[in-house]
Design an enzyme around this catalytic site. Structure first.
Site, PDB file in Angstrom:
ATOM      1  N   ARG A  42      -7.077  -0.512  -7.560  1.00 16.99           N
ATOM      2  CA  ARG A  42      -7.412   0.638  -6.697  1.00 16.99           C
ATOM      3  C   ARG A  42      -7.431   1.895  -7.584  1.00 16.99           C
ATOM      4  NH1 ARG A  42      -4.267   1.255  -1.141  1.00 16.99           N
ATOM      5  NH2 ARG A  42      -6.252   2.211  -0.525  1.00 16.99           N
TER       6      ARG A  42
ATOM      7  N   GLN B  50      -3.342   2.890   9.601  1.00 19.22           N
ATOM      8  CA  GLN B  50      -1.984   2.926   9.027  1.00 19.22           C
ATOM      9  C   GLN B  50      -1.048   3.780   9.879  1.00 19.22           C
ATOM     10  OE1 GLN B  50      -4.784   3.216   7.261  1.00 19.22           O
ATOM     11  NE2 GLN B  50      -4.581   2.543   5.148  1.00 19.22           N
TER      12      GLN B  50
ATOM     13  N   ASN C  47      -5.376  12.531  -0.377  1.00 22.15           N
ATOM     14  CA  ASN C  47      -4.603  11.662   0.518  1.00 22.15           C
ATOM     15  C   ASN C  47      -5.595  10.915   1.408  1.00 22.15           C
ATOM     16  OD1 ASN C  47      -2.031  10.675   1.455  1.00 22.15           O
ATOM     17  ND2 ASN C  47      -2.340  11.843   3.322  1.00 22.15           N
ATOM     18  N   LYS C  48      -5.062  10.079   2.278  1.00 23.31           N
ATOM     19  CA  LYS C  48      -5.880   9.232   3.150  1.00 23.31           C
ATOM     20  C   LYS C  48      -6.994  10.012   3.834  1.00 23.31           C
ATOM     21  CE  LYS C  48      -5.728   5.731   3.623  1.00 23.31           C
ATOM     22  NZ  LYS C  48      -6.664   4.869   2.868  1.00 23.31           N
TER      23      LYS C  48
ATOM     24  N   ARG D 115       0.851  -1.192   0.000  1.00 25.79           N
ATOM     25  CA  ARG D 115       0.000   0.000   0.000  1.00 25.79           C
ATOM     26  C   ARG D 115       0.887   1.243   0.000  1.00 25.79           C
ATOM     27  NH1 ARG D 115       1.681   1.844   4.048  1.00 25.79           N
ATOM     28  NH2 ARG D 115       0.466   3.717   3.716  1.00 25.79           N
ATOM     29  N   GLY D 116       0.214   2.403  -0.163  1.00 22.52           N
ATOM     30  CA  GLY D 116       0.988   3.635  -0.313  1.00 22.52           C
ATOM     31  C   GLY D 116       1.244   3.823  -1.806  1.00 22.52           C
ATOM     32  N   ALA D 117       0.998   5.051  -2.283  1.00 18.45           N
ATOM     33  CA  ALA D 117       0.980   5.281  -3.733  1.00 18.45           C
ATOM     34  C   ALA D 117       2.241   4.799  -4.472  1.00 18.45           C
ATOM     35  CB  ALA D 117       0.715   6.763  -3.993  1.00 18.45           C
TER      36      ALA D 117
ATOM     37  N   ASP E 180      -1.741  10.691  -2.662  1.00 15.65           N
ATOM     38  CA  ASP E 180      -2.015   9.675  -3.685  1.00 15.65           C
ATOM     39  C   ASP E 180      -2.142  10.294  -5.068  1.00 15.65           C
ATOM     40  OD1 ASP E 180      -3.067   8.487  -1.018  1.00 15.65           O
ATOM     41  OD2 ASP E 180      -2.657   6.825  -2.390  1.00 15.65           O
TER      42      ASP E 180
HETATM   43  O1  MRU Z   1      -4.824   3.219   1.644  1.00 17.49           O
HETATM   44  P1  MRU Z   1      -3.338   3.426   1.711  1.00 17.49           P
HETATM   45  O2  MRU Z   1      -2.727   2.894   2.960  1.00 17.49           O
HETATM   46  O3  MRU Z   1      -2.643   2.950   0.466  1.00 17.49           O
HETATM   47  O4  MRU Z   1      -3.175   5.015   1.739  1.00 17.49           O
HETATM   48  C1  MRU Z   1      -1.880   5.556   1.725  1.00 17.49           C
HETATM   49  C2  MRU Z   1      -1.848   7.031   1.791  1.00 17.49           C
HETATM   50  O5  MRU Z   1      -2.864   7.699   1.822  1.00 17.49           O
HETATM   51  C3  MRU Z   1      -0.492   7.676   1.719  1.00 17.49           C
HETATM   52  O6  MRU Z   1      -0.472   8.850   2.478  1.00 17.49           O
HETATM   53  C4  MRU Z   1      -0.169   8.021   0.252  1.00 17.49           C
HETATM   54  O7  MRU Z   1      -0.354   6.900  -0.550  1.00 17.49           O
HETATM   55  C5  MRU Z   1       1.209   8.520   0.098  1.00 17.49           C
HETATM   56  S1  MRU Z   1       2.399   7.261   0.343  1.00 17.49           S
HETATM   57  C6  MRU Z   1       3.934   7.914   0.081  1.00 17.49           C
END
Ligand code: MRU
Length: 363
Positions: A88, A211, A262-263, A45-47, A252
């Site tokens: 996603r 997270q 973002n999240k 996970r994470g972009a 993201d």
């Molecule tokens: O749902 P996730 O855990 O993939 O969400 C991640 C985030 O929102 C991060 O802040 C974003 O992807 C940046 S990661 C460098």
């Protein structure tokens, strides 16, 4: 630092982030269906990490088809890319990475059609190009995150108060576990620590999937950075008490006007930061900037399973059959963003102009 993604020679090895912080388990992904599932379930996970993982997923999804004709093989590359793109919707890095490997494959085919390579060699060359491109992205990610860390560390160094300690707040996880190694929002913290800055981080727990408390607190502790976990609803209190010098989050997808997805929960943190006059920084590799979208209104927002809210903490936390709304991301408007920290440097408003200039400049 823990390695989020690595290539074993025959599989993509992922650290299973659904198991953190209690278990450190790695899974070997050997085909595109397993990769789709790993992205969907947030094993990876994470972009930026999603993008790199998907690039390996394409190679894994086509490697059994090396005996096909070049045309059929390229069609398969396109199909696997289209399939992985459905895992996603919000992080643009996924589409950026898939587009990049697709282009690498088609370029080899284009070059071969003007040359004299026999058809079986073309498919082999395309396979090699796919694996090379995914491996290159893995290596590039470390360089990009390090550069974000260097630029961001200079910014946060300027926030040093009378005590010398710099208190930051972050939301979700944009650390090494969201990238290949360093992270984006946490990279300035790691680089700052290397440079001797006295840093402390408030980590929002980040409901519903935690997270912040499961992953950010875990990786900061592992790397010796003092961290305090707070519930999302406590951010206003710590800010009102003057305990936060700056907010730093990841993203993201950034639209061409500087709006930032973002999240879920990031928007309220950005609004609070504005209210309390605290800088709100967003660490954004250029692979997360989507110049094709004029504003954040066009960013697709993922909605996830209601169970994440009603049963997410290992027990039932809401009545049976209650209606639930579970958007996984929100969009903070550009006017709340003090600066974007990219690998090419720090970018400030007016974002429609500065982002365009960033992409025009090949630095
Ligand atoms: O749902 P996730 O855990 O993939 O969400 C991640 C985030 O929102 C991060 O802040 C974003 O992807 C940046 S990661 C460098």
């Amino acid at each position: 630092m823990l390695q989020t993604i690595s290539w074993t020679g025959s599989a993509a090895r992922l650290l299973d982030q659904t198991k953190l912080p209690t278990e450190t388990v790695y899974v070997d992904i050997t085909d595109e269906r397993q990769m789709w599932d790993a992205i969907k379930r947030l094993v990876v996970r994470g972009a930026p990490a999603i993008g790199v993982a998907a690039a390996f997923g394409v190679y894994l999804g086509v490697r059994q088809h090396a005996d096909d004709s070049a045309d059929r093989f390229l069609k398969r590359v396109d199909d696997v890319c289209a399939y992985l793109a459905t895992s996603r919707p919000t992080a643009v890095n996924l589409f950026w990475a898939l587009d990049r490997v697709r282009r690498a494959a088609h370029e080899i085919d284009g070059a071969a059609s003007v040359g004299s390579s026999p058809p079986c060699h073309v498919v082999r060359d395309i396979l090699d190009a796919l694996l090379n491109e995914a491996t290159l992205m893995l290596e590039e990610d470390n360089r990009v995150c390090r550069a974000i860390g260097e630029h961001g560390a200079k910014l946060i160094e300027g926030l040093k108060g009378a005590t010398g300690r710099i208190d930051l707040l972050t939301h979700c996880n944009a650390g090494g576990l969201a990238t290949v190694q360093y992270g984006t929002a946490l990279a300035p913290i790691y680089v700052g620590k290397e440079k001797g800055l006295d840093l402390h981080v408030f980590a929002d727990e980040t409901r519903p999937l935690l997270q912040g408390s499961r992953i950010t607190a875990y990786e900061l502790k592992e790397n010796g950075v003092p961290v305090t976990v707070i519930c999302d609803s406590m951010a206003a209190t710590v800010m009102s008490q003057g305990k936060v010098a700056a907010v730093i989050v990841g993203t993201d997808r950034v639209a061409a006007n500087g709006d930032v997805a973002n999240k879920i929960g990031t928007l309220q943190v950005a609004i609070l930061a504005k209210h309390f006059n605290i800088p709100f920084y967003v660490a954004a590799p250029t692979s997360s900037i989507d110049m094709s979208l004029p504003s954040g209104k066009q960013i697709p927002i993922e909605e996830r399973d209601p169970d994440e809210i009603t049963r997410g903490l290992g027990r039932q936390t809401a009545p049976d059959d209650v209606e639930v709304y579970n958007p996984a991301f929100d969009v903070a408007p550009a006017e709340l963003v003090t600066a974007l920290i990219t690998e090419k440097g720090v970018v400030r408003a007016p974002y429609d102009q500065t982002l365009r200039a960033l992409f025009a400049n090949p630095r």
